[in-house]
Design a protein around this motif. Structure first.
Motif, PDB file in Angstrom:
ATOM      1  N   LEU A 138      53.931  47.386  39.126  1.00 33.16           N
ATOM      2  CA  LEU A 138      54.004  47.227  37.915  1.00 33.16           C
ATOM      3  C   LEU A 138      53.148  48.055  37.308  1.00 33.16           C
ATOM      4  CD1 LEU A 138      54.054  43.189  37.261  1.00 33.16           C
ATOM      5  CD2 LEU A 138      55.901  44.757  37.242  1.00 33.16           C
ATOM      6  N   GLY A 139      52.255  48.743  38.031  1.00 37.06           N
ATOM      7  CA  GLY A 139      51.335  49.892  37.467  1.00 37.06           C
ATOM      8  C   GLY A 139      50.242  49.351  36.638  1.00 37.06           C
ATOM      9  N   VAL A 140      49.874  48.202  36.972  1.00 38.14           N
ATOM     10  CA  VAL A 140      48.680  47.462  36.309  1.00 38.14           C
ATOM     11  C   VAL A 140      47.362  47.632  36.912  1.00 38.14           C
ATOM     12  CG1 VAL A 140      50.048  46.031  34.850  1.00 38.14           C
ATOM     13  CG2 VAL A 140      49.294  45.138  36.874  1.00 38.14           C
ATOM     14  N   VAL A 141      47.121  48.398  38.209  1.00 42.65           N
ATOM     15  CA  VAL A 141      46.140  48.201  38.844  1.00 42.65           C
ATOM     16  C   VAL A 141      45.788  49.392  38.699  1.00 42.65           C
ATOM     17  CG1 VAL A 141      45.155  47.895  41.258  1.00 42.65           C
ATOM     18  CG2 VAL A 141      46.996  46.720  40.629  1.00 42.65           C
ATOM     19  N   ASP A 142      44.175  49.824  38.484  1.00 42.53           N
ATOM     20  CA  ASP A 142      43.456  50.839  38.354  1.00 42.53           C
ATOM     21  C   ASP A 142      42.893  51.177  39.850  1.00 42.53           C
ATOM     22  OD1 ASP A 142      42.156  52.961  37.585  1.00 42.53           O
ATOM     23  OD2 ASP A 142      40.887  51.956  36.430  1.00 42.53           O
ATOM     24  N   LEU A 143      43.243  52.457  40.364  1.00 43.70           N
ATOM     25  CA  LEU A 143      42.686  52.577  41.778  1.00 43.70           C
ATOM     26  C   LEU A 143      41.801  53.742  41.568  1.00 43.70           C
ATOM     27  CD1 LEU A 143      45.869  52.118  44.046  1.00 43.70           C
ATOM     28  CD2 LEU A 143      43.974  50.677  43.621  1.00 43.70           C
ATOM     29  N   SER A 144      41.541  54.165  40.502  1.00 44.58           N
ATOM     30  CA  SER A 144      40.534  55.304  40.639  1.00 44.58           C
ATOM     31  C   SER A 144      39.039  55.018  41.045  1.00 44.58           C
ATOM     32  CB  SER A 144      40.223  55.483  38.898  1.00 44.58           C
ATOM     33  OG  SER A 144      39.636  54.343  38.192  1.00 44.58           O
ATOM     34  N   THR A 145      38.690  53.671  41.147  1.00 42.13           N
ATOM     35  CA  THR A 145      37.421  53.425  41.739  1.00 42.13           C
ATOM     36  C   THR A 145      37.343  53.578  43.307  1.00 42.13           C
ATOM     37  OG1 THR A 145      38.054  51.219  41.692  1.00 42.13           O
ATOM     38  CG2 THR A 145      36.708  51.962  39.852  1.00 42.13           C
ATOM     39  N   VAL A 162      38.651  48.426  46.681  1.00 45.09           N
ATOM     40  CA  VAL A 162      39.997  47.879  46.799  1.00 45.09           C
ATOM     41  C   VAL A 162      40.299  46.320  46.372  1.00 45.09           C
ATOM     42  CG1 VAL A 162      42.151  47.217  48.313  1.00 45.09           C
ATOM     43  CG2 VAL A 162      40.974  49.377  48.506  1.00 45.09           C
ATOM     44  N   VAL A 163      39.280  45.520  46.913  1.00 39.78           N
ATOM     45  CA  VAL A 163      39.312  44.309  46.424  1.00 39.78           C
ATOM     46  C   VAL A 163      38.715  44.026  44.875  1.00 39.78           C
ATOM     47  CG1 VAL A 163      38.110  42.002  46.816  1.00 39.78           C
ATOM     48  CG2 VAL A 163      38.685  43.571  48.717  1.00 39.78           C
ATOM     49  N   SER A 164      37.790  44.760  44.297  1.00 40.41           N
ATOM     50  CA  SER A 164      37.289  44.755  43.025  1.00 40.41           C
ATOM     51  C   SER A 164      38.378  45.401  41.957  1.00 40.41           C
ATOM     52  CB  SER A 164      35.850  45.498  42.960  1.00 40.41           C
ATOM     53  OG  SER A 164      36.236  47.075  43.289  1.00 40.41           O
ATOM     54  N   ALA A 165      39.448  46.342  42.612  1.00 38.46           N
ATOM     55  CA  ALA A 165      40.261  46.802  41.622  1.00 38.46           C
ATOM     56  C   ALA A 165      41.508  45.748  41.301  1.00 38.46           C
ATOM     57  CB  ALA A 165      40.914  47.912  42.224  1.00 38.46           C
ATOM     58  N   GLN A 181      29.886  46.916  38.624  1.00 34.55           N
ATOM     59  CA  GLN A 181      29.242  46.698  39.813  1.00 34.55           C
ATOM     60  C   GLN A 181      30.106  46.134  40.807  1.00 34.55           C
ATOM     61  OE1 GLN A 181      26.128  48.633  40.269  1.00 34.55           O
ATOM     62  NE2 GLN A 181      26.578  49.365  38.115  1.00 34.55           N
ATOM     63  N   THR A 182      31.134  45.675  40.634  1.00 31.85           N
ATOM     64  CA  THR A 182      31.745  44.641  41.637  1.00 31.85           C
ATOM     65  C   THR A 182      31.963  45.184  42.898  1.00 31.85           C
ATOM     66  OG1 THR A 182      34.018  45.751  40.809  1.00 31.85           O
ATOM     67  CG2 THR A 182      33.262  43.622  39.628  1.00 31.85           C
ATOM     68  N   THR A 183      32.391  46.538  42.985  1.00 30.00           N
ATOM     69  CA  THR A 183      32.454  47.086  44.520  1.00 30.00           C
ATOM     70  C   THR A 183      31.195  46.907  45.265  1.00 30.00           C
ATOM     71  OG1 THR A 183      34.147  48.625  43.893  1.00 30.00           O
ATOM     72  CG2 THR A 183      32.826  49.046  45.859  1.00 30.00           C
ATOM     73  N   PHE A 184      29.988  47.117  44.776  1.00 26.47           N
ATOM     74  CA  PHE A 184      28.607  46.957  45.271  1.00 26.47           C
ATOM     75  C   PHE A 184      28.397  45.500  45.682  1.00 26.47           C
ATOM     76  CE2 PHE A 184      23.871  46.229  45.137  1.00 26.47           C
ATOM     77  CZ  PHE A 184      23.677  46.977  46.503  1.00 26.47           C
TER      78      PHE A 184
END
Length: 468
Positions: free
Chosen positions: A220-227, A347-350, A57-60
């Motif tokens: 480095l490809g360690v960020v999941d931007l799907s959210t 973006v911040v929660s990712a 629920q981090t984005t919210f």
């Protein structure tokens, strides 16, 4: 003969009531947001990672933190009746509550976090209405001890994030070279900008460090931007999304923390106004404290942690000479705009834990440093005061390091006194009253600078004698 306060010179280029041209006011308002952005979004990010019921629920939660901070900042700059200081006081979620609220959330659930925040908020409102009566019980010795404990008890959380896993050492990837490298990069960039540069880069050093770490993590490809892709562009706040629950021990714990952050707010208001060459008025302090309490209650309804004034923005006012409440109001409007755009929260929660940890570790350490500075600059560490300092820190850190010492007590007692801030802070408060030679009621009391009672008020001594 004039008082030193009366002889102080203003260091501001834009005073409280000044309105810089909009072309200047907007970037100056954004600067306020940059100075406090990480400090405002880090608590909900860390809470969401540490309390299982709000995982995912981090984005919210980040959105709600931004919206409530924006509203609270605008109210401080442009009061609603008695609510607000009419000053450039920038508000945001407070780290002081984070550790105890994580404990409350894990023991009683997230509804108890918001229930305690709501039910205890009137404590700070009462402080604002009657702060002349209680201020002598919180000299720099007491408040400094509590501020140091805030920083120290958050260090383990910062280290977990720096190691790449808010869940702790048992999590996969904890302490990996990638995670430690990202955290170390943020740390080095932030400290380097802060110590070797001047001007705007120094003011936003933490923000720049986080951005650099985030960009490297993306590479480095360690960020999941799907959210981020799934998040919408506009959202509407949902009040009481997680409900409310009222646990007595949780409410008492949060009430004590409101007292502590109230004293921080008094210091922040005094520090902001001092840049203009005068002391804060009682009306400004009362309005600021009342706004702290009212907006924290508002935040609890809208799923945000308690709000308080941000000390880094006090430094920004003194550093830049921009004390315009108009500028702070623009900063509040920017926060509101960011909060209503879910993609910003996504973006911040990712952000990888390690990137956040590199910045959070610095912030936590600086909280301790500010408490130490408060004591060293205002308190004579004689035998009495050194004993209070030592005993309070020992008891506070003792229950934090070995909470098992309270295992035979009821759960309510464990929740309340298992907090280093409550145990250490209460010890400092009580010992300062009981020990002779400087305690309340038995001798001279140290006051926070600028808040000594006027002659004839309760707690005031004889008026000073002018030898000239």
């Amino acid at each position: 003969m004039g008082s030193p306060e009366a002889e102080r010179q203003s260091v501001v280029s834009y005073d409280i009531e000044d309105k810089p041209p909009l072309g200047k006011a907007i970037p100056l308002g954004i600067q306020h947001v940059l100075a406090m952005f990480l400090g405002n979004v880090a608590p909900p990010l860390i809470l969401a990672g540490a309390v299982g019921s709000v995982t995912g629920q981090t984005t919210f939660l980040v959105q709600m933190a931004l919206i409530v901070a924006g509203v609270a900042t605008i109210v401080q700059a442009y009061p609603v009746g008695p609510v607000g200081a009419r000053l450039p006081v920038v508000m945001g979620t407070s780290f002081a509550f984070l550790g105890p609220l994580i404990g409350i959330g894990n023991q009683f659930g997230i509804a108890a976090v918001f229930g305690a925040s709501l039910l205890a908020a009137p404590v700070e409102i009462v402080m604002g209405v009657s702060f002349d009566r209680f201020r002598r019980y919180f000299p720099p010795l007491v408040t400094g001890i509590v501020v140091m404990l805030i920083g120290l008890t958050l260090i383990p959380t910062g280290m977990n994030y720096a190691a790449g896993a808010s869940a702790g050492p048992s999590a996969e990837g904890y302490g990996s070279f990638v995670n430690l490298g990202l955290a170390g990069l943020v740390l080095v960039v932030t400290v380097g900008l802060n110590q070797f540069f001047e001007g705007f880069l120094r003011v936003i050093s933490v923000f720049v460090g986080i951005v650099v770490g985030y960009l490297v993590a993306l590479a480095l490809g360690v960020v999941d931007l799907s959210t981020v892709a799934a998040a919408g562009w506009v959202t509407v706040p949902v009040p009481l999304r997680y409900g409310l629950a009222f646990e007595p021990s949780a409410v008492v714990t949060v009430a004590f923390l409101y007292v502590i952050t109230g004293m921080e707010t008094i210091g922040d208001i005094s520090g902001t106004v001092s840049a203009t060459g005068r002391d804060a008025t009682r009306e400004e302090i009362r309005g600021g404290l009342v706004a702290d309490g009212v907006m924290s209650a508002f935040g609890a309804v809208f799923n945000a942690l308690p709000n308080t004034s941000f000390s880094q923005n006090v430094g920004l006012v003194n550093f830049t000479g921009v004390a315009s409440r108009y500028v702070a109001g623009i900063g509040g409007a920017v926060l509101l705009a960011l909060g209503f755009v879910p993609k910003v929260g996504a973006v911040v929660s990712a952000m990888p834990d390690a990137v956040l940890g590199g910045g959070a570790l610095i912030l936590f350490a600086m909280i301790f440093s500010s408490g130490a500075r408060l004591i060293t600059q205002n308190v004579e560490l004689d035998h009495r005061n050194s004993t209070i300092l030592a005993m309070s820190m020992a008891l506070g850190l003792g229950v934090a390091f070995r909470p098992e010492i309270l295992q035979n007590f009821p759960s309510e007692v464990q929740t309340l006194f298992g907090s280093a801030l409550v145990t250490g802070g209460m010890a400092a408060l009580v010992l300062n009253v009981v020990f002779p030679g400087g305690s309340v009621g038995t001798g001279p009391t140290e006051y926070t600078a600028g808040l000594e009672p006027n002659p004839g008020e309760p707690g005031a001594g004889a008026p000073p004698v002018d030898d000239d």
